[in-house]
Scaffold this active site. Structure first.
Site, mmCIF file in Angstrom:
data_model
loop_
_atom_site.group_PDB
_atom_site.id
_atom_site.type_symbol
_atom_site.label_atom_id
_atom_site.label_comp_id
_atom_site.label_asym_id
_atom_site.label_seq_id
_atom_site.Cartn_x
_atom_site.Cartn_y
_atom_site.Cartn_z
ATOM 1 N N SER A 118 0.833 -1.195 0.000
ATOM 2 C CA SER A 118 0.000 0.000 0.000
ATOM 3 C C SER A 118 0.876 1.256 0.000
ATOM 4 O O SER A 118 1.640 1.479 -0.942
ATOM 5 C CB SER A 118 -0.960 -0.047 1.187
ATOM 6 O OG SER A 118 -1.973 0.913 1.063
ATOM 7 N N HIS A 129 -7.320 -6.047 0.482
ATOM 8 C CA HIS A 129 -6.161 -5.213 0.810
ATOM 9 C C HIS A 129 -5.439 -5.677 2.081
ATOM 10 O O HIS A 129 -4.506 -5.028 2.533
ATOM 11 C CB HIS A 129 -6.624 -3.760 0.986
ATOM 12 C CG HIS A 129 -5.546 -2.732 0.857
ATOM 13 N ND1 HIS A 129 -4.920 -2.433 -0.326
ATOM 14 C CD2 HIS A 129 -4.977 -1.912 1.796
ATOM 15 C CE1 HIS A 129 -4.028 -1.481 -0.133
ATOM 16 N NE2 HIS A 129 -4.040 -1.148 1.148
ATOM 17 N N ASP A 149 -10.018 -5.577 -3.855
ATOM 18 C CA ASP A 149 -9.470 -4.536 -2.978
ATOM 19 C C ASP A 149 -10.389 -3.321 -3.010
ATOM 20 O O ASP A 149 -10.650 -2.744 -4.079
ATOM 21 C CB ASP A 149 -8.069 -4.169 -3.477
ATOM 22 C CG ASP A 149 -7.292 -3.311 -2.493
ATOM 23 O OD1 ASP A 149 -7.883 -2.391 -1.904
ATOM 24 O OD2 ASP A 149 -6.090 -3.554 -2.350
#
Length: 285
Positions: free
Chosen positions: A152, A263, A229
């Protein structure tokens, strides 16, 4: 050990996980990091390759090393792992704890130029230079065999470090990285606060913009993205990076979309072995 304070040490897969604290000249505050040293490094049998992992928003130095399941694979491949924090902490900077997307846990791996952030938020210099110099000076790791990866915000950081330092990293990989922060809901707010309104300064910390102009040595990149995600379209924008990377003959991108994955660290656990083996191949080439 160059001002390093050992906080804890734990035996793991024949090696050790150690936590250290130290005063950082980059961030002008106390920083913490973990290091996994495989058995060969502990015994000083060899200088082993090293992987630096950059974590995402709200995380600290502990999240990945405790949750990702990387250590058995690193032990097997005789690779060290370093996991730094994601920002300075408790600096007294105005606003650092008022928004989970800015300040504490959200350093974005940039060197801030704007007040009040520029006094402490120098995370690019910390992760690229100061931390690595400490690691090379104090542990049996090989400074010529270094790779970087992240998740991320940390995936953004890993890509930026590799693209801005051609030939330095043997490989780079990312799980669900923020690929185009200049156009992202995770990027525009932070870049404005940390860097001001100059878009040229933004581009220096934007993987998509850096990929467009990359002309360094061959750079192997592995990118994994889950198609479930929740941050895919507005925050991560991997398609922007894929298109930009295709314009450089030096970027060797393996872009993988993983059906049904989100995620979370469950996603990372599933594919962490692939990433370790990817880096092992290039670190030992």
């Amino acid at each position: 050990m160059d001002g390093l304070e050992l906080v804890s040490t734990n035996r793991c897969f024949g090696g050790e996980v150690r936590k250290y604290r130290h005063f950082s000249t980059s961030t002008q505050c106390t920083m913490a990091f973990n290091i996994f040293l495989p058995a060969a490094a502990l015994a000083n049998e060899e200088k082993v390759p090293v992987l630096f992992y950059l974590s995402g928003l709200t995380c600290n130095e502990d999240n990945m090393i405790t949750k990702a399941g990387a250590l058995p694979h690193l032990a097997q491949e005789r690779i060290a792992l370093v996991t730094p924090d994601t920002s300075p902490r408790a600096t007294g900077t105005d606003g650092e704890d008022g928004d989970w997307e800015l300040g504490t846990g959200a350093g974005f791996y940039v060197d801030a130029t704007q007040a009040p952030w520029n006094a402490h938020y120098q995370m690019y210099s910390y992760t690229q230079r100061e931390l690595q110099q400490l690691v090379f000076a104090n542990f049996a790791v090989d400074s010529a065999r270094v790779s970087v990866f992240g998740h991320s915000m940390g995936g953004h950081g890993a890509l930026v470090l590799a693209l801005r330092n051609p030939g330095y990293y043997k490989s780079v990989s990312a799980f669900a990285p923020i690929c185009h922060p200049s156009t992202s809901d995770w990027g525009q707010k932070q870049f404005t606060a940390y860097l001001g309104s100059n878009l040229d300064e933004w581009a220096a910390y934007d993987a998509t913009e850096l990929a467009k102009v990359y002309d360094g040595p061959a750079l192997p990149i592995l990118l994994d993205q889950g198609d479930s995600d929740q941050f895919l379209s507005k925050q991560l924008q991997p398609s922007h990076f894929v298109i930009a990377a295709s314009s450089s003959s030096s970027i060797q991108l393996n872009d993988r979309v993983q059906p049904g994955y989100d995620h979370s660290y469950w996603f990372i656990q599933t594919f962490i072995r692939d990433h370790i083996m990817f880096h092992a191949k290039h670190l030992r080439a």
